[in-house]
Write a protein that holds these residues in place. Structure first.
Motif, short mmCIF file in Angstrom:
data_model
loop_
_atom_site.label_atom_id
_atom_site.label_comp_id
_atom_site.label_asym_id
_atom_site.label_seq_id
_atom_site.Cartn_x
_atom_site.Cartn_y
_atom_site.Cartn_z
N ARG A 86 0.84 -1.21 0.00
CA ARG A 86 0.00 0.00 0.00
C ARG A 86 0.87 1.25 0.00
NH1 ARG A 86 -2.07 4.26 -0.25
NH2 ARG A 86 -4.03 4.93 0.67
N LEU A 87 1.91 1.27 0.82
CA LEU A 87 2.80 2.43 0.89
C LEU A 87 3.56 2.61 -0.42
CD1 LEU A 87 4.00 1.82 4.54
CD2 LEU A 87 2.61 3.76 3.77
N GLN A 88 3.96 1.51 -1.04
CA GLN A 88 4.67 1.58 -2.31
C GLN A 88 3.76 2.12 -3.42
OE1 GLN A 88 6.12 -2.47 -2.49
NE2 GLN A 88 8.16 -1.85 -1.77
N LEU A 89 2.48 1.78 -3.36
CA LEU A 89 1.53 2.32 -4.34
C LEU A 89 1.46 3.84 -4.27
CD1 LEU A 89 -1.47 -0.20 -4.20
CD2 LEU A 89 0.03 0.28 -6.15
N ASP A 90 1.71 4.38 -3.08
CA ASP A 90 1.73 5.84 -2.90
C ASP A 90 3.09 6.44 -3.21
OD1 ASP A 90 -0.91 5.86 -2.18
OD2 ASP A 90 -0.60 6.45 -0.10
N GLY A 91 4.01 5.61 -3.71
CA GLY A 91 5.30 6.13 -4.13
C GLY A 91 6.39 6.12 -3.08
N TRP A 92 6.19 5.42 -1.99
CA TRP A 92 7.20 5.33 -0.94
C TRP A 92 8.08 4.10 -1.14
CZ3 TRP A 92 7.83 8.99 2.88
CH2 TRP A 92 6.83 9.94 2.99
N THR A 93 9.34 4.22 -0.78
CA THR A 93 10.25 3.09 -0.70
C THR A 93 10.27 2.68 0.76
OG1 THR A 93 11.61 3.88 -2.52
CG2 THR A 93 12.63 2.32 -1.00
N VAL A 94 10.10 1.40 1.03
CA VAL A 94 10.06 0.91 2.41
C VAL A 94 11.26 0.01 2.66
CG1 VAL A 94 8.72 -0.36 4.13
CG2 VAL A 94 7.53 1.03 2.40
N LEU A 95 12.06 0.38 3.67
CA LEU A 95 13.16 -0.45 4.13
C LEU A 95 12.79 -1.04 5.48
CD1 LEU A 95 16.29 1.80 3.40
CD2 LEU A 95 15.35 -0.04 1.99
N ARG A 96 13.11 -2.31 5.68
CA ARG A 96 12.85 -2.96 6.97
C ARG A 96 14.16 -3.50 7.51
NH1 ARG A 96 8.00 -3.90 8.63
NH2 ARG A 96 6.26 -3.39 7.30
N PHE A 97 14.38 -3.24 8.80
CA PHE A 97 15.57 -3.74 9.48
C PHE A 97 15.13 -4.46 10.75
CE2 PHE A 97 17.04 0.03 7.19
CZ PHE A 97 18.10 -0.51 6.47
N TRP A 98 15.78 -5.58 11.04
CA TRP A 98 15.53 -6.29 12.28
C TRP A 98 16.20 -5.53 13.43
CZ3 TRP A 98 11.92 -9.79 12.24
CH2 TRP A 98 11.67 -10.52 11.08
N ASN A 99 15.61 -5.61 14.61
CA ASN A 99 16.18 -4.99 15.81
C ASN A 99 17.66 -5.35 15.95
OD1 ASN A 99 13.76 -3.83 16.57
ND2 ASN A 99 13.30 -5.36 18.13
N ASP A 100 17.98 -6.63 15.82
CA ASP A 100 19.37 -7.08 16.01
C ASP A 100 20.33 -6.42 15.03
OD1 ASP A 100 18.72 -8.69 18.12
OD2 ASP A 100 18.89 -10.59 17.03
N ASP A 101 19.89 -6.22 13.79
CA ASP A 101 20.76 -5.56 12.81
C ASP A 101 21.10 -4.14 13.26
OD1 ASP A 101 20.76 -7.80 11.16
OD2 ASP A 101 19.04 -7.09 10.00
N ILE A 102 20.12 -3.44 13.78
CA ILE A 102 20.34 -2.07 14.25
C ILE A 102 21.23 -2.06 15.48
CG2 ILE A 102 19.19 -0.05 15.25
CD1 ILE A 102 16.81 -0.79 13.34
N LEU A 103 20.94 -2.95 16.42
CA LEU A 103 21.70 -2.97 17.67
C LEU A 103 23.14 -3.41 17.47
CD1 LEU A 103 18.94 -4.40 20.01
CD2 LEU A 103 19.77 -2.03 19.93
N LYS A 104 23.38 -4.31 16.51
CA LYS A 104 24.73 -4.88 16.35
C LYS A 104 25.52 -4.26 15.21
CE LYS A 104 23.37 -9.30 18.30
NZ LYS A 104 23.08 -10.71 18.03
N ASP A 105 24.84 -3.61 14.24
CA ASP A 105 25.56 -3.12 13.07
C ASP A 105 24.90 -1.84 12.53
OD1 ASP A 105 27.35 -2.94 11.00
OD2 ASP A 105 26.57 -4.67 9.89
N ILE A 106 24.81 -0.82 13.37
CA ILE A 106 24.15 0.43 12.99
C ILE A 106 24.82 1.10 11.81
CG2 ILE A 106 25.39 1.88 14.66
CD1 ILE A 106 21.67 2.22 13.72
N ASP A 107 26.13 0.96 11.70
CA ASP A 107 26.84 1.60 10.58
C ASP A 107 26.38 1.04 9.23
OD1 ASP A 107 28.27 3.19 12.33
OD2 ASP A 107 30.03 1.88 12.34
N ASN A 108 26.21 -0.26 9.15
CA ASN A 108 25.74 -0.88 7.92
C ASN A 108 24.29 -0.48 7.62
OD1 ASN A 108 26.20 -2.50 5.61
ND2 ASN A 108 25.07 -4.17 6.57
N VAL A 109 23.46 -0.39 8.65
CA VAL A 109 22.07 0.04 8.48
C VAL A 109 22.05 1.46 7.89
CG1 VAL A 109 19.95 0.68 9.71
CG2 VAL A 109 21.11 -1.47 10.25
#
Length: 122
Positions: A86-109
């Protein structure tokens, strides 16, 4: 940007979530807030298309969602997929990150966010 009405209960939920962020949301917000990430303006718990998204950069129509383990459940995954479509239909790009990815590798996120937005830069 057209606005789809957000039900009052969902709007109240967004206010509550802004005050009680998860550790991963807080860590990411500390990287995004106040234009800290390459001068990009992000907002948190923003109503878009009848949903409340975790973080959004309206200038580049980018949404960043922070997912905990509950998003791995089939019923939640189906909801997330429909929401993303639905959000993409409105022209948005959606990125999803797991909590662990953010907590352990914020630079890559953050690098992934910058690379994604870089595709839209003039």
């Amino acid at each position: 940007m057209s606005h789809t009405p957000v039900p009052p209960q969902r709007r109240a939920n967004a206010r509550r979530m802004r005050k009680a962020m998860t550790d991963a949301e807080l860590k990411l917000w500390n990287e995004l807030r106040a234009h800290r990430l390459m001068g990009l303006g992000f907002r948190r718990q923003l109503p878009i298309a009848g949903y409340i998204v975790d973080f959004a950069c309206p200038t580049h129509r980018l949404i960043v969602e922070v997912d905990g383990s509950q998003h791995g459940l089939t019923e939640n995954s189906s909801y997330d997929n429909a929401r993303t479509q639905r959000l993409q239909l409105d022209g948005w790009t959606v990125l999803r990150f797991w909590n662990d990815d953010i907590l352990k590798d914020i630079d890559n996120v953050c690098s992934h966010i910058i690379r994604t937005i870089g595709k839209d830069l003039p």
